[in-house]
Motif scaffolding. Structure first.
Motif, short mmCIF file in Angstrom:
data_model
loop_
_atom_site.label_atom_id
_atom_site.label_comp_id
_atom_site.label_asym_id
_atom_site.label_seq_id
_atom_site.Cartn_x
_atom_site.Cartn_y
_atom_site.Cartn_z
N GLU A 34 41.63 40.08 30.29
CA GLU A 34 42.39 41.08 31.05
C GLU A 34 42.00 41.04 32.52
O GLU A 34 40.84 40.82 32.85
N LYS A 75 42.52 43.35 36.05
CA LYS A 75 43.03 44.54 36.73
C LYS A 75 43.62 44.09 38.06
O LYS A 75 42.98 43.37 38.81
N SER A 125 47.71 47.99 37.62
CA SER A 125 47.98 47.68 36.22
C SER A 125 46.92 46.72 35.70
O SER A 125 46.11 46.19 36.45
N THR A 126 46.96 46.50 34.41
CA THR A 126 46.08 45.55 33.76
C THR A 126 46.96 44.49 33.09
O THR A 126 47.80 44.83 32.27
N THR A 152 47.27 40.96 30.84
CA THR A 152 46.59 40.11 29.86
C THR A 152 46.98 38.67 30.15
O THR A 152 48.16 38.32 30.14
#
Length: 184
Positions: free
Chosen positions: A82, A84, A92-93, A95
């Motif tokens: 992940e 940030k 947002s984060t 993936t």
């Protein structure tokens, strides 16, 4: 003789001198100053909000801990991690995925799974007709273990900057692949 014909001597109003301020000027300056102060109180926060992303210093991409070095083999493995991120005012984060492997000398490489043809996600060994290659299921692009393009795509897969620290693999920014050109 009579004083009826004579008009009484009236002192005409004299214009204000430079040092004196008329009541009208005082009110004009006071109301103008108060209006400007209140306008600045409304406009300055909005202007600060509008340019806020520009004022933040963008850091040189940080490295993210992804996998232990002991887990890395010479066969590419898929690792998810992940990140940030800040996009303007939106935090947002995300993936992300990387294909990580090491070569015979123990050097570790991480490739981006994004196909350079139209942006689909490639997989390792997912096409039985072309073993030991990355394959894009969308349009049939193929890549070698180092990410060199074999079919359809015009460029090799991008790679992540890698850093080894304390027995862990850290991944940084995505950069153009330099290892694929070394492949004959």
């Amino acid at each position: 003789m009579s004083s009826y014909n004579e008009e009484p001597e009236v002192n005409p109003p004299k214009p204000p001198s430079r040092k004196e301020m008329s009541r009208r000027q005082f009110l004009t300056y006071t109301l103008g100053g108060a209006t400007a102060f209140m306008g600045a109180g409304v406009i300055l926060p909005m202007a600060r909000f509008a340019v806020d992303p520009i004022l933040h210093k963008r850091g040189e991409g940080d490295f993210i801990k992804v996998a232990e070095v002991s887990q890395i083999t010479d066969v590419p493995q898929e690792f998810n991690f992940e990140l940030k991120q800040q996009d303007g005012w939106y935090a947002s984060t995300a993936t992300l995925t990387a294909w990580i492997r090491k070569d015979g000398n123990g050097n570790i490489y991480a490739l981006s799974p994004i196909c350079k043809h139209l942006g689909c996600t490639v997989g390792w060994n997912n096409d039985k007709a072309y073993p030991d290659e990355y394959h894009c299921p969308c349009h049939g692009a193929r890549y070698t273990k180092l990410g060199k393009q074999l079919a359809v795509a015009a460029k090799p897969l991008d790679q992540y900057k890698t850093k080894i620290d304390g027995g862990w693999v850290y991944l940084g920014d995505i950069v153009p692949n330099t290892e694929a050109n070394k492949e004959a």
